[in-house]
Motif scaffolding. Structure first.
Motif, PDB file in Angstrom:
ATOM      1  N   ALA A   1      45.739  47.583  -1.128  1.00 27.31           N
ATOM      2  CA  ALA A   1      45.578  49.033  -1.205  1.00 27.31           C
ATOM      3  C   ALA A   1      44.148  49.448  -0.913  1.00 27.31           C
ATOM      4  CB  ALA A   1      46.011  49.529  -2.582  1.00 27.31           C
ATOM      5  N   LEU A   2      43.180  48.709  -1.440  1.00 27.09           N
ATOM      6  CA  LEU A   2      41.772  49.042  -1.198  1.00 27.09           C
ATOM      7  C   LEU A   2      41.407  48.881   0.272  1.00 27.09           C
ATOM      8  CD1 LEU A   2      40.182  47.375  -4.356  1.00 27.09           C
ATOM      9  CD2 LEU A   2      40.191  49.822  -3.833  1.00 27.09           C
ATOM     10  N   LEU A   3      41.916  47.836   0.910  1.00 28.69           N
ATOM     11  CA  LEU A   3      41.632  47.659   2.335  1.00 28.69           C
ATOM     12  C   LEU A   3      42.289  48.765   3.154  1.00 28.69           C
ATOM     13  CD1 LEU A   3      40.420  46.115   4.669  1.00 28.69           C
ATOM     14  CD2 LEU A   3      42.432  44.619   4.659  1.00 28.69           C
ATOM     15  N   ALA A   4      43.521  49.138   2.814  1.00 29.89           N
ATOM     16  CA  ALA A   4      44.188  50.233   3.524  1.00 29.89           C
ATOM     17  C   ALA A   4      43.396  51.529   3.380  1.00 29.89           C
ATOM     18  CB  ALA A   4      45.615  50.418   2.992  1.00 29.89           C
ATOM     19  N   ALA A   5      42.854  51.774   2.194  1.00 33.41           N
ATOM     20  CA  ALA A   5      42.025  52.960   1.987  1.00 33.41           C
ATOM     21  C   ALA A   5      40.734  52.868   2.789  1.00 33.41           C
ATOM     22  CB  ALA A   5      41.726  53.132   0.490  1.00 33.41           C
ATOM     23  N   GLY A   6      40.161  51.674   2.873  1.00 32.49           N
ATOM     24  CA  GLY A   6      38.958  51.494   3.672  1.00 32.49           C
ATOM     25  C   GLY A   6      39.199  51.768   5.144  1.00 32.49           C
ATOM     26  N   MET A   7      40.330  51.301   5.657  1.00 34.08           N
ATOM     27  CA  MET A   7      40.658  51.559   7.060  1.00 34.08           C
ATOM     28  C   MET A   7      40.936  53.039   7.303  1.00 34.08           C
ATOM     29  SD  MET A   7      42.850  48.177   8.143  1.00 34.08           S
ATOM     30  CE  MET A   7      42.833  48.652   9.876  1.00 34.08           C
ATOM     31  N   LEU A   8      41.502  53.723   6.312  1.00 31.87           N
ATOM     32  CA  LEU A   8      41.695  55.168   6.436  1.00 31.87           C
ATOM     33  C   LEU A   8      40.344  55.870   6.539  1.00 31.87           C
ATOM     34  CD1 LEU A   8      43.321  57.813   6.324  1.00 31.87           C
ATOM     35  CD2 LEU A   8      43.279  57.618   3.820  1.00 31.87           C
ATOM     36  N   MET A   9      39.398  55.486   5.694  1.00 29.27           N
ATOM     37  CA  MET A   9      38.078  56.108   5.750  1.00 29.27           C
ATOM     38  C   MET A   9      37.378  55.824   7.078  1.00 29.27           C
ATOM     39  SD  MET A   9      37.520  57.943   3.056  1.00 29.27           S
ATOM     40  CE  MET A   9      39.240  58.415   3.292  1.00 29.27           C
ATOM     41  N   TRP A  10      37.543  54.620   7.598  1.00 24.15           N
ATOM     42  CA  TRP A  10      36.945  54.321   8.898  1.00 24.15           C
ATOM     43  C   TRP A  10      37.584  55.192   9.982  1.00 24.15           C
ATOM     44  CZ3 TRP A  10      32.766  51.770  10.603  1.00 24.15           C
ATOM     45  CH2 TRP A  10      32.663  51.557  11.971  1.00 24.15           C
ATOM     46  N   SER A  11      38.877  55.404   9.909  1.00 26.48           N
ATOM     47  CA  SER A  11      39.557  56.232  10.904  1.00 26.48           C
ATOM     48  C   SER A  11      39.086  57.683  10.844  1.00 26.48           C
ATOM     49  CB  SER A  11      41.082  56.178  10.695  1.00 26.48           C
ATOM     50  OG  SER A  11      41.488  56.953   9.585  1.00 26.48           O
ATOM     51  N   ARG A  12      38.564  58.102   9.686  1.00 21.74           N
ATOM     52  CA  ARG A  12      38.041  59.466   9.536  1.00 21.74           C
ATOM     53  C   ARG A  12      36.543  59.538   9.849  1.00 21.74           C
ATOM     54  NH1 ARG A  12      41.848  62.460   6.488  1.00 21.74           N
ATOM     55  NH2 ARG A  12      43.865  61.618   7.094  1.00 21.74           N
TER      56      ARG A  12
END
Length: 491
Positions: free
Chosen positions: A202-213
């Protein structure tokens, strides 16, 4: 002046990509709920938005996974090892409640554990997660506490699963329905409550979301926290470096790495300073752990009778070699690969070469696979192999733990199951590599976008591409969308 791609924050609801319009398997599967979406559907105009539907499906699948563990909840975890394997409902969580000192209120990393482990063999953030769950568990000194501990952890892990699917749905803004692959993944439902891996996922998925933003510092913090929960998330920083080098976005990369290091240190340094022996147990355990379940090293060891004491060195060497190959692919690909594609490949390499493969490790790849290759046929082929492995390992353990050799799966059968798992993962890697070498085959880019998960990389020109002139990537065949310099449509 026009842009080849729309700014990442200007996608509107009427531009959502509907999988039933692009994916034949999704279209056939949709017949169970009324058939493919027609041209009169207006996404986002009613309460049943894609995100809400996906979240409800994910929670429902997680609950079904908990129901699958009921035979063990009733008796299998406590009154017979054979039963928990025969019903394929094993979980580490209730067993480690007592074995790692949580039932006795021992402090992880500071207090020695009963038996030979000495200290908790999990990374610090996962240890904190386990400890918080033990605080929420009433202690009666019996098996009821262990059951409750599993329920409490399951509730916390369900929250992690919800975060994971929400992040995947929002990473590719025009393709929220790709997260339905994650929500419906059968192997994920079956393995979600075996261990605590969903925290890091979950933390990695959130990190990738932030990178996409285009928020590299926030992405770095989340990737650092994910690495403090499980080691594998740090691997995504490798291909990200090569992508940022090719696109000339090294400043954003430096911000992400610095933030990741800082977040990891905030979690680890206090324990490292106050309980160094307990802190390093995870790293020494990982290094000293022998060849174990699920790896092709185990197949070799069982077939040859050789314990393969040098497997750790070989695994590291092969991993480095394959990661170098991914780096070369990133630089020499005809078009800069998408971040999600490379993140999937580097984690898949780690899984394929590692000297152990626990069934819950499939969770590491599920969100990355949905972002890298959102095709239902390929995803389901891979999931079928993983479900077969999930059943196979418990049948093998039933065979080895039972005196009755007429039940369960003998070593030869288990070796075939391991090879099936390896082939399924390798197949998905192969189609992702093909998409990189032949970007016109990439279903994400067919709609005319560049890299929805790329953040600062999305639509950026190459500044370093060996053997080719520097240029902005041309759009692939797709809907003819042109955008003005102010973000407004001009066509």
């Amino acid at each position: 002046m026009t842009r080849a791609y729309p700014p990442h924050d200007t996608d509107s609801a009427d531009q959502l990509v509907l999988p039933t319009a692009q994916d034949e398997v999704a279209a056939v599967g949709s017949e169970a709920i009324g058939g493919p979406a027609g041209r009169r559907v207006l996404p986002g105009t009613h309460w049943w938005t894609p995100l809400r539907v996906i979240l409800i499906v994910a929670i429902g699948m997680f609950a079904l996974g908990m129901v699958q563990k009921l035979p063990c909840y009733d008796s299998g975890w406590f009154f017979g090892a054979d039963s928990q394997y025969a019903h394929a409902c094993y979980s580490d969580i209730p067993h480690l409640y007592g074995a790692r000192g949580f039932a006795a209120d021992l402090v992880p990393y500071f207090d020695r554990l009963p038996g030979d482990m000495e200290y908790l063999e999990y990374p610090v953030l996962t240890g904190l997660f386990m400890e918080v769950a033990s605080w929420l568990t009433p202690k009666d000194g019996g098996i009821d506490s262990a059951r409750t501990y599993w329920v409490v952890n399951s509730g916390m892990l369900m929250a992690c699963a919800a975060v994971m699917v929400v992040c995947v749905a929002r990473t590719h803004r025009r393709r929220p329905w790709d997260a339905l692959l994650v929500a419906l993944a059968p192997a994920a439902a079956l393995t979600a409550t075996i261990n605590w891996d969903l925290l890091a996922v979950a933390l990695l998925a959130a990190g990738m979301l932030m990178w996409s933003r285009s928020r590299p510092a926030a992405a770095g913090v989340l990737i650092g926290l994910a690495t403090a929960a499980k080691l594998y998330p740090v691997l995504v920083l490798g291909p990200l470096l090569i992508l940022c080098l090719r696109a000339g976005r090294l400043r954003a990369y430096a911000a992400a790495v610095a933030s990741a290091a800082g977040a990891w240190m905030v979690v680890n340094v206090p324990v490292m300073a106050l309980a160094p022996e307990g802190w390093k147990k995870f790293y020494t355990f990982s290094q000293e752990r022998p060849v174990d379940f699920g790896s092709f090293w185990l197949v070799i060891a069982q077939r040859t009778g050789n314990p393969l004491e040098s497997a750790n060195s070989w695994a590291i060497a092969i991993t480095v070699l394959l990661c170098a190959g991914i780096g070369a692919l990133t630089l020499w690909a005809p078009r800069r690969p998408r971040f999600a594609q490379l993140a999937f490949l580097v984690v898949a390499v780690f899984i394929l070469v590692n000297k152990v493969y626990s069934p819950q490790y499939v969770l590491w790849l599920v969100p990355l696979a949905a972002l890298a290759r959102p095709r239902w046929r390929d995803f389901l082929i891979w999931q079928g192999c993983e479900v077969a492995y999930f059943l196979g390992i418990w049948m093998y353990l039933a065979y080895t733990s039972s005196g009755d050799k007429h039940h369960g799966l003998p070593p030869e059968g288990y070796q075939l199951i391991i090879l099936l798992h390896l082939l399924g993962t390798a197949y998905l890697c192969a189609v992702v590599v093909r998409d990189i070498l032949l970007p016109e085959r990439d279903v994400v880019r067919r709609s005319g976008v560049d890299d929805p998960s790329g953040g600062v990389l999305d639509g950026a020109p190459d500044v370093f591409a060996p053997g080719r002139p520097v240029r902005r990537p041309a759009p692939l065949p797709g809907p003819p969308v042109r955008w003005g310099t102010d973000g407004g449509s001009v066509s």
